[in-house]
Design a protein around this motif. Structure first.
Motif, PDB file in Angstrom:
ATOM      1  N   ASN A   1       0.809  -1.207   0.000  1.00 43.66           N
ATOM      2  CA  ASN A   1       0.000   0.000   0.000  1.00 43.66           C
ATOM      3  C   ASN A   1       0.849   1.267   0.000  1.00 43.66           C
ATOM      4  O   ASN A   1       0.446   2.294  -0.535  1.00 43.66           O
ATOM      5  N   THR A   2       2.032   1.200   0.627  1.00 46.69           N
ATOM      6  CA  THR A   2       2.894   2.373   0.643  1.00 46.69           C
ATOM      7  C   THR A   2       3.925   2.317  -0.482  1.00 46.69           C
ATOM      8  O   THR A   2       4.905   3.059  -0.456  1.00 46.69           O
ATOM      9  N   VAL A   3       3.691   1.440  -1.452  1.00 43.71           N
ATOM     10  CA  VAL A   3       4.590   1.170  -2.587  1.00 43.71           C
ATOM     11  C   VAL A   3       6.071   1.118  -2.203  1.00 43.71           C
ATOM     12  O   VAL A   3       6.921   1.645  -2.902  1.00 43.71           O
ATOM     13  N   SER A   4       6.366   0.444  -1.063  1.00 39.07           N
ATOM     14  CA  SER A   4       7.772   0.274  -0.690  1.00 39.07           C
ATOM     15  C   SER A   4       8.238  -1.076  -1.262  1.00 39.07           C
ATOM     16  O   SER A   4       8.261  -2.083  -0.565  1.00 39.07           O
ATOM     17  N   TRP A   5       8.584  -1.084  -2.545  1.00 39.11           N
ATOM     18  CA  TRP A   5       8.874  -2.357  -3.217  1.00 39.11           C
ATOM     19  C   TRP A   5      10.113  -3.031  -2.673  1.00 39.11           C
ATOM     20  O   TRP A   5      10.220  -4.267  -2.723  1.00 39.11           O
ATOM     21  N   THR A   6      11.058  -2.247  -2.159  1.00 41.75           N
ATOM     22  CA  THR A   6      12.268  -2.892  -1.639  1.00 41.75           C
ATOM     23  C   THR A   6      11.946  -3.677  -0.364  1.00 41.75           C
ATOM     24  O   THR A   6      12.589  -4.668  -0.060  1.00 41.75           O
ATOM     25  N   GLN A   7      10.916  -3.221   0.381  1.00 41.94           N
ATOM     26  CA  GLN A   7      10.481  -3.995   1.555  1.00 41.94           C
ATOM     27  C   GLN A   7       9.730  -5.239   1.113  1.00 41.94           C
ATOM     28  O   GLN A   7       9.879  -6.316   1.677  1.00 41.94           O
ATOM     29  N   VAL A   8       8.906  -5.083   0.049  1.00 50.37           N
ATOM     30  CA  VAL A   8       8.130  -6.224  -0.455  1.00 50.37           C
ATOM     31  C   VAL A   8       9.069  -7.371  -0.822  1.00 50.37           C
ATOM     32  O   VAL A   8       8.812  -8.537  -0.482  1.00 50.37           O
ATOM     33  N   SER A   9      10.178  -7.039  -1.474  1.00 49.57           N
ATOM     34  CA  SER A   9      11.069  -8.130  -1.890  1.00 49.57           C
ATOM     35  C   SER A   9      11.665  -8.838  -0.679  1.00 49.57           C
ATOM     36  O   SER A   9      11.815 -10.059  -0.685  1.00 49.57           O
ATOM     37  N   VAL A  10      11.961  -8.075   0.383  1.00 43.59           N
ATOM     38  CA  VAL A  10      12.466  -8.723   1.599  1.00 43.59           C
ATOM     39  C   VAL A  10      11.414  -9.683   2.153  1.00 43.59           C
ATOM     40  O   VAL A  10      11.705 -10.840   2.485  1.00 43.59           O
ATOM     41  N   ILE A  11      10.166  -9.193   2.224  1.00 42.19           N
ATOM     42  CA  ILE A  11       9.104 -10.035   2.781  1.00 42.19           C
ATOM     43  C   ILE A  11       8.919 -11.311   1.951  1.00 42.19           C
ATOM     44  O   ILE A  11       8.800 -12.408   2.488  1.00 42.19           O
ATOM     45  N   LEU A  12       8.941 -11.154   0.626  1.00 41.50           N
ATOM     46  CA  LEU A  12       8.764 -12.331  -0.227  1.00 41.50           C
ATOM     47  C   LEU A  12       9.875 -13.349   0.025  1.00 41.50           C
ATOM     48  O   LEU A  12       9.626 -14.555   0.114  1.00 41.50           O
ATOM     49  N   LEU A  13      11.100 -12.848   0.161  1.00 39.03           N
ATOM     50  CA  LEU A  13      12.213 -13.774   0.425  1.00 39.03           C
ATOM     51  C   LEU A  13      12.022 -14.461   1.777  1.00 39.03           C
ATOM     52  O   LEU A  13      12.290 -15.657   1.917  1.00 39.03           O
ATOM     53  N   VAL A  14      11.541 -13.702   2.768  1.00 44.46           N
ATOM     54  CA  VAL A  14      11.313 -14.298   4.083  1.00 44.46           C
ATOM     55  C   VAL A  14      10.241 -15.383   3.993  1.00 44.46           C
ATOM     56  O   VAL A  14      10.397 -16.489   4.523  1.00 44.46           O
ATOM     57  N   ILE A  15       9.138 -15.070   3.287  1.00 42.81           N
ATOM     58  CA  ILE A  15       8.070 -16.077   3.127  1.00 42.81           C
ATOM     59  C   ILE A  15       8.639 -17.317   2.453  1.00 42.81           C
ATOM     60  O   ILE A  15       8.420 -18.450   2.892  1.00 42.81           O
ATOM     61  N   LEU A  16       9.396 -17.081   1.387  1.00 39.06           N
ATOM     62  CA  LEU A  16       9.985 -18.198   0.647  1.00 39.06           C
ATOM     63  C   LEU A  16      10.811 -19.086   1.575  1.00 39.06           C
ATOM     64  O   LEU A  16      10.650 -20.308   1.598  1.00 39.06           O
ATOM     65  N   SER A  17      11.666 -18.453   2.384  1.00 41.76           N
ATOM     66  CA  SER A  17      12.544 -19.295   3.214  1.00 41.76           C
ATOM     67  C   SER A  17      11.748 -19.963   4.333  1.00 41.76           C
ATOM     68  O   SER A  17      12.026 -21.122   4.667  1.00 41.76           O
ATOM     69  N   THR A  18      10.735 -19.276   4.901  1.00 39.27           N
ATOM     70  CA  THR A  18       9.916 -19.926   5.930  1.00 39.27           C
ATOM     71  C   THR A  18       9.249 -21.174   5.362  1.00 39.27           C
ATOM     72  O   THR A  18       9.244 -22.236   5.988  1.00 39.27           O
ATOM     73  N   VAL A  19       8.688 -21.022   4.158  1.00 41.55           N
ATOM     74  CA  VAL A  19       7.995 -22.157   3.552  1.00 41.55           C
ATOM     75  C   VAL A  19       8.968 -23.308   3.297  1.00 41.55           C
ATOM     76  O   VAL A  19       8.675 -24.471   3.597  1.00 41.55           O
TER      77      VAL A  19
END
Lengths: 271, 268, 268
Positions: free
Chosen positions: A238-256
């Motif tokens: 929502n705040t278009v912070s794409w560099t944070q989004v990529s961190v979150i996606l990587l975290v989700i990926l590694s958790t999974v």
């Protein structure tokens, strides 16, 4: 046998002509349905957007790198919440799924005509509704937060666990149960000595398997406000912070990936 | 002690497994029930402890009529008729000891059995029985780690710890090799003698039946066609039970000499 | 050896984890985890209590649900969900067949194998809803984005299972066909396809079922289907319409499950 004589030669065909016809007809219907559906898609799609999407994608990718690694330190709390949602939700589910499975299994249900359909209905409703929808409802009712997520995961998983478990119960070896019955054991004792030992490995396997799935599902519950890392994902988008989004996606990926590895190890150890 | 009167069993499929069977087993008698597959042997003994519900007729154990008992009383009655199964029917994921102690389930409360706190007298008896069959060192092994012969011995312990008056034995040797089969049959017969138990043993091996039982009953298509001593089984009688075949080789008394090993040998 | 006289031998169930340190450590760890988990779960109990009347109203709205006042929206949403499901399942499976073939170790060369496994791993890890979120960003709102998301998820699911199935097939049959001098595609058609086909048709039906359920969710982020209608009804607190939508979803899932069982039987 689809065998015909032609000029004294045996002609072999895989199907009789009637089967052949039916086969073609089934394919025809299938293709027609697909073409019709595709047309509906086409009507509702702005193809300009689709054609433009490669440019959009590369633009988005550009904005996502480099990941903002400093953001990682604020994510530990949400990750912890996510794991708790999955674990506690799975616990609730297996506790509730256990009795439901016994009521649904043909060989243990007290009444095939009345109790079994009710149990099966519980299973199918729990399974049909995605955990996100459960979360959506619960957030509306009890407010946003981790609790809604835990209950949503629990409600969604009851059906899954109970279904696999009741199938396991229906496949048990009946002579072992017979042997316990023949000693004069009571109903609960037969359950405890004759049936439960037989399904325990399946039960443990199902729980771990579902826990693994739940980790994946609880990463997104935050999108509707039910806690966990999905909340951060939603906020960052929502705040278009794409560099944070990529961190979150990587975290989700590694958790999974990690949870899948853990679940595979544990299941291997059980079986 | 056990009296079966006009016992009939019709399955829902319409098959009649037993046709008005009459049989009386006095106290302490070991009886072998022979007959081809599908003759109704298994149904007969399962009707006695009502794992299969009889359609018609009466079954009396002592002076208690089993066919009319309610479920609570039936459980009490089942304690005095222990069953030994084909393929052992041990609960494979429980330990040997738990399997033996499960024979006491009819005597202890649910809570005691759930927490596995059986009375010390039961545990002592279980050890004594396991010792008797040479398996006391395996008490904490899981049942599926045992060999076939060992499993059947555990099955026998489970039956005996019920302290029964009657043993119902269903094809005890069907999945065992010839040597182990004889050991198991001998063990069952010895134990019956020691404790004065009556037993009905379903068995398809005519030779084994003749070797160990005092009385043989032949069942064919749900009817008793032979009832008498082992020596009375002539080729004609066997043809009556099983159908046409060359029976001379079977009648040739194969004596037990070739197998004079200690009866309780631990098969590893 | 046990020094006690046999009469005194006590028995306790052997615990599942024999090492007491490890056992109590694990139990303690689980308890500590649960306590911490409960305490860190920030729950606004006041809000939960305030929600109870709403929960009651929500449950009450199932008796009876309101199908009529928003029927137009429900109908359009459900139909859209259904054709999204059809298209995404067909497209997803069509793409996953070459990918799955490439990801089977016994079929393809090392680089192809690694590439296809990579594709499968990436498309499998992210939940459908995240895929939909990005698809909406790329393709704009509407069912096309939902279809893309569901198709990608289908590739990951179906391709992986197909690859595993091919790896598990009977190599003898495959060799037999190869030894006849068949070409690669002939070999696929005669050796591989017959072995994996029945299970793969079943899994295709199963994936159809999953895609329908997921199509109800992608609408939450703007990916089309019934999800948007459901979201609106919640936002407006029109619980009797939500109840109606949920019941329609449950009914369709039940129907799909029933008919997929039927089709599976028919195919085999």
């Amino acid at each position: 046998m689809p065998l015909k004589m032609n000029n004294g030669n045996k002609v072999w065909q895989r199907r009789t002509s009637k089967q052949q016809l039916l086969n073609w007809f089934a394919w025809l219907i299938a293709v027609a349905i697909f073409v019709y559906c595709w047309q509906l898609v086409s009507e509702k799609t702005m193809w300009i957007f689709v054609l433009d999407s490669p440019a959009q994608a590369s633009d988005m990718a550009e904005r996502m790198v480099p990941p903002k690694w400093g953001y990682l330190s604020t994510l530990w709390g949400p990750i912890w919440d996510t794991i708790n949602i999955a674990t506690l939700g799975t616990l609730i589910a297996i506790v509730l799924a256990f009795p439901v499975a016994f009521l649904a299994a043909r060989n243990t249900t007290p009444s095939v005509r009345f109790v079994r359909p009710v149990a099966l209905f519980i299973i199918v409703s729990s399974r049909s509704i995605n955990s996100l929808l459960w979360a959506l409802m619960l957030v509306t009712i009890i407010g946003p937060g981790v609790l809604a997520g835990v209950i949503a995961i629990g409600l969604r998983s009851i059906g899954f666990c109970a279904k696999l478990l009741y199938e396991a119960i229906e496949e048990i070896n009946e002579t072992q149960v017979e042997a316990i019955t023949a000693t004069g054991a009571s109903g609960p004792q037969i359950l405890n000595f004759g049936i439960v030992p037989q399904i325990l490995p399946a039960f443990a396997g199902i729980s771990v398997f579902r826990w693994d799935i739940n980790i994946r599902e609880s990463t997104v519950l935050g999108l509707v406000g039910a806690g966990g890392i999905g909340l951060e994902l939603n906020a960052s988008i929502n705040t278009v912070s794409w560099t944070q989004v990529s961190v979150i996606l990587l975290v989700i990926l590694s958790t999974v990936v990690v949870s899948e590895w853990v679940s595979a190890k544990v299941r291997h150890a059980i079986i | 002690m056990l009296r079966i009167e006009n016992l009939t069993k019709r399955y829902k499929t319409g098959d009649t497994a037993l046709k008005s069977v009459n049989l009386e087993v006095p106290k302490g008698q070991v009886l072998a029930l022979i007959g081809p597959s599908g003759a109704g042997k298994s149904t007969l003994i399962r009707c006695v402890n009502r794992l299969v519900e009889p359609t018609e007729g009466r079954i009396l154990l002592g002076d208690k009529e089993l066919t009319t008992l309610g479920s609570g009383q039936l459980r009490k009655a089942r304690r005095s008729m222990a069953m030994i199964f084909q393929e052992y029917a041990l609960v494979e994921r429980l330990s040997v000891m738990e399997n033996v102690l499960s024979g006491r389930l009819g005597y202890v409360s649910f809570w005691r059995s759930f927490t596995r706190r059986f009375p010390q007298s039961d545990v002592t008896e279980a050890y004594r029985l396991l010792e008797r069959v040479g398996l006391d060192h395996m008490a904490d092994k899981r049942a599926d780690e045992l060999s076939g012969g060992q499993r059947q011995r555990v099955g026998i312990c489970r039956a005996l710890i019920q302290n029964p008056a009657l043993l119902l034995v269903d094809e005890p040797t069907a999945s065992l090799d010839p040597k182990t089969s004889r050991q198991i049959m001998r063990l069952i017969c010895e134990l019956c003698e020691e404790r004065g138990l009556a037993a009905i043993i379903n068995i398809h091996d005519v030779l084994l039946a003749q070797m160990f039982a005092k009385r043989i009953v032949g069942l064919q298509l749900g009817e008793i066609v032979y009832d008498g001593v082992p020596d009375g089984l002539t080729p004609d009688q066997l043809t009556l039970i099983y159908g046409e075949e060359d029976w001379e080789a079977t009648i040739d008394k194969v004596k037990d000499e070739s197998d004079e090993i200690e009866s309780i040998e631990i098969v590893q | 050896m046990i020094s006690k006289a046999p009469a005194q031998r006590v028995w306790k169930r052997k615990p599942m984890i024999t090492n007491p340190k490890l056992r109590w450590g694990l139990i303690g760890g689980v308890v500590v985890y649960l306590i911490i988990a409960f305490y860190t779960m920030e729950v606004d109990w006041g809000r939960v209590a305030a929600g109870m009347p709403r929960a009651e109203r929500f449950l009450g709205s199932f008796f009876p649900p309101d199908f009529t006042s928003r029927w137009e929206d429900i109908y359009v949403g459900i139909v859209e969900s259904l054709w999204m499901t059809v298209v995404s399942t067909v497209v997803g499976i069509a793409i996953s067949i070459p990918v799955g073939l490439g990801a089977a170790r016994n079929l393809s060369s090392r680089p192809v194998y690694l590439f296809c496994r990579g594709v499968l791993a990436v498309s499998r890890t992210f939940p459908e809803i995240i895929l939909a979120l990005f698809a909406v960003k790329l393709f704009g709102f509407g069912p096309f984005a939902g279809i893309v998301a569901l198709s990608i998820a289908t590739i990951g699911f179906y391709g992986k299972l197909l690859a595993e199935d091919i790896e598990d097939m009977d190599p003898v049959q495959a060799e037999a066909i190869k030894s006849t001098g068949a070409g690669w595609f002939q070999w696929l058609n005669y050796a591989v396809q017959p072995q994996v086909m029945p299970r793969m048709i079943g899994l295709g039906m199963y994936r159809f079922d999953i895609n329908f359920r997921e199509s109800a969710v992608v609408g939450i982020v703007g990916g089309g289907g019934i999800g948007a209608t459901l979201l609106t009804s919640f936002d407006r607190y029109e619980f009797d319409t939500s109840a109606a939508i949920l019941l329609v979803i449950i009914t369709i899932v039940m129907f799909v499950e029933y008919s997929s069982g039927f089709i599976r039987k028919w195919v085999q």
